[in-house]
Design a protein around this motif. Structure first.
Motif, PDB file in Angstrom:
ATOM      1  N   LYS A  32     -16.302  15.822 -29.644  1.00 50.90           N
ATOM      2  CA  LYS A  32     -16.878  16.947 -30.389  1.00 50.90           C
ATOM      3  C   LYS A  32     -17.028  16.602 -31.863  1.00 50.90           C
ATOM      4  O   LYS A  32     -18.005  16.995 -32.502  1.00 50.90           O
ATOM      5  N   ALA A  33     -16.075  15.854 -32.414  1.00 47.56           N
ATOM      6  CA  ALA A  33     -16.144  15.453 -33.823  1.00 47.56           C
ATOM      7  C   ALA A  33     -17.364  14.576 -34.101  1.00 47.56           C
ATOM      8  O   ALA A  33     -17.872  14.553 -35.222  1.00 47.56           O
ATOM      9  N   TYR A  34     -17.846  13.879 -33.079  1.00 45.65           N
ATOM     10  CA  TYR A  34     -19.041  13.041 -33.227  1.00 45.65           C
ATOM     11  C   TYR A  34     -20.310  13.772 -32.810  1.00 45.65           C
ATOM     12  O   TYR A  34     -21.371  13.172 -32.671  1.00 45.65           O
ATOM     13  N   GLY A  35     -20.190  15.074 -32.564  1.00 47.52           N
ATOM     14  CA  GLY A  35     -21.369  15.890 -32.299  1.00 47.52           C
ATOM     15  C   GLY A  35     -21.771  16.017 -30.846  1.00 47.52           C
ATOM     16  O   GLY A  35     -22.815  16.593 -30.553  1.00 47.52           O
ATOM     17  N   TYR A  36     -20.958  15.497 -29.930  1.00 49.24           N
ATOM     18  CA  TYR A  36     -21.299  15.616 -28.516  1.00 49.24           C
ATOM     19  C   TYR A  36     -20.887  16.980 -27.988  1.00 49.24           C
ATOM     20  O   TYR A  36     -19.833  17.501 -28.336  1.00 49.24           O
ATOM     21  N   GLN A  37     -21.733  17.536 -27.146  1.00 50.80           N
ATOM     22  CA  GLN A  37     -21.396  18.778 -26.474  1.00 50.80           C
ATOM     23  C   GLN A  37     -20.564  18.412 -25.251  1.00 50.80           C
ATOM     24  O   GLN A  37     -20.924  17.504 -24.493  1.00 50.80           O
ATOM     25  N   VAL A  38     -19.477  19.126 -25.055  1.00 43.21           N
ATOM     26  CA  VAL A  38     -18.548  18.821 -23.984  1.00 43.21           C
ATOM     27  C   VAL A  38     -18.457  20.019 -23.041  1.00 43.21           C
ATOM     28  O   VAL A  38     -18.131  21.117 -23.462  1.00 43.21           O
ATOM     29  N   ILE A  39     -18.762  19.798 -21.780  1.00 41.49           N
ATOM     30  CA  ILE A  39     -18.623  20.833 -20.760  1.00 41.49           C
ATOM     31  C   ILE A  39     -17.346  20.513 -19.996  1.00 41.49           C
ATOM     32  O   ILE A  39     -17.179  19.399 -19.509  1.00 41.49           O
ATOM     33  N   GLN A  40     -16.449  21.496 -19.890  1.00 39.86           N
ATOM     34  CA  GLN A  40     -15.151  21.263 -19.279  1.00 39.86           C
ATOM     35  C   GLN A  40     -15.062  21.856 -17.882  1.00 39.86           C
ATOM     36  O   GLN A  40     -15.640  22.905 -17.624  1.00 39.86           O
ATOM     37  N   ALA A  41     -14.327  21.145 -17.032  1.00 44.16           N
ATOM     38  CA  ALA A  41     -14.061  21.626 -15.682  1.00 44.16           C
ATOM     39  C   ALA A  41     -12.578  21.497 -15.407  1.00 44.16           C
ATOM     40  O   ALA A  41     -11.870  20.770 -16.100  1.00 44.16           O
ATOM     41  N   GLU A  42     -12.110  22.186 -14.386  1.00 43.08           N
ATOM     42  CA  GLU A  42     -10.679  22.186 -14.060  1.00 43.08           C
ATOM     43  C   GLU A  42     -10.198  20.866 -13.476  1.00 43.08           C
ATOM     44  O   GLU A  42      -9.089  20.440 -13.746  1.00 43.08           O
ATOM     45  N   ASN A  43     -11.017  20.214 -12.659  1.00 43.91           N
ATOM     46  CA  ASN A  43     -10.646  18.958 -11.992  1.00 43.91           C
ATOM     47  C   ASN A  43     -11.917  18.339 -11.419  1.00 43.91           C
ATOM     48  O   ASN A  43     -13.018  18.822 -11.695  1.00 43.91           O
ATOM     49  N   ALA A  44     -11.771  17.297 -10.625  1.00 47.60           N
ATOM     50  CA  ALA A  44     -12.958  16.640 -10.065  1.00 47.60           C
ATOM     51  C   ALA A  44     -13.778  17.597  -9.197  1.00 47.60           C
ATOM     52  O   ALA A  44     -15.006  17.579  -9.242  1.00 47.60           O
ATOM     53  N   GLY A  45     -13.102  18.426  -8.426  1.00 48.86           N
ATOM     54  CA  GLY A  45     -13.818  19.410  -7.607  1.00 48.86           C
ATOM     55  C   GLY A  45     -14.622  20.368  -8.454  1.00 48.86           C
ATOM     56  O   GLY A  45     -15.783  20.676  -8.154  1.00 48.86           O
ATOM     57  N   GLU A  46     -14.030  20.835  -9.530  1.00 50.90           N
ATOM     58  CA  GLU A  46     -14.729  21.725 -10.445  1.00 50.90           C
ATOM     59  C   GLU A  46     -15.880  20.997 -11.134  1.00 50.90           C
ATOM     60  O   GLU A  46     -16.945  21.568 -11.360  1.00 50.90           O
ATOM     61  N   ALA A  47     -15.674  19.721 -11.455  1.00 50.35           N
ATOM     62  CA  ALA A  47     -16.741  18.926 -12.074  1.00 50.35           C
ATOM     63  C   ALA A  47     -17.952  18.846 -11.142  1.00 50.35           C
ATOM     64  O   ALA A  47     -19.088  18.911 -11.602  1.00 50.35           O
TER      65      ALA A  47
END
Length: 134
Positions: free
Chosen positions: A17-32
């Motif tokens: 995020k500090a380098y400007g990337y948008q980060v989408i978060q998931a709970e685990n691999a299944g959520e990903a």
């Protein structure tokens, strides 16, 4: 970024995020995998730990690449790339970053991958503690 250690997830997400990337978060691999279906237009790079419980980073990447063959995958591990290649966990031609890494090292690697031919811009982060947060 799929990572089973909370402190590594927080460190990596903060760095990106500090380098400007948008980060989408998931709970685990299944959520990903579920987020991948829902957010496919926004995801262009998967950052995943290699060794994880349930579904390995390689298995996750294989499933995502079946659906989106052009998606870029960056594997990370505390094991050396020689160790995981020799044990058959990863192929020699995959993109890999060794943990621990600095924010600069991670940003350089991500930038190189996204700038490569057929590269786009974005990232998925799977975070067991902060599912669904952007």
């Amino acid at each position: 970024m799929v990572e089973d250690q909370a402190e590594v997830r927080r460190y990596t997400a903060t760095a990106l995020k500090a380098y400007g990337y948008q980060v989408i978060q998931a709970e685990n691999a299944g959520e990903a995998l579920l987020i991948g279906e829902r957010e496919s237009e926004r995801i262009h790079l998967i950052l995943t730990d290699v060794v994880m419980p349930s579904l390995s980073g390689r298995e996750l990447a294989d499933r995502l690449k079946q659906r989106w063959p052009g998606i870029k995958v960056l594997f990370m591990s505390g094991y050396t790339d020689d160790t995981i290649v020799h044990h058959g966990v990863l192929h020699e031609d995959v993109e890999f970053i060794q943990k621990p890494f600095s924010p600069d090292q991670l940003a350089i690697k991500v930038r190189e991958m996204l700038a490569a031919p057929d590269g786009l811009a974005g990232m998925v982060v799977a975070d067991e503690e902060a599912a669904g947060n952007n």
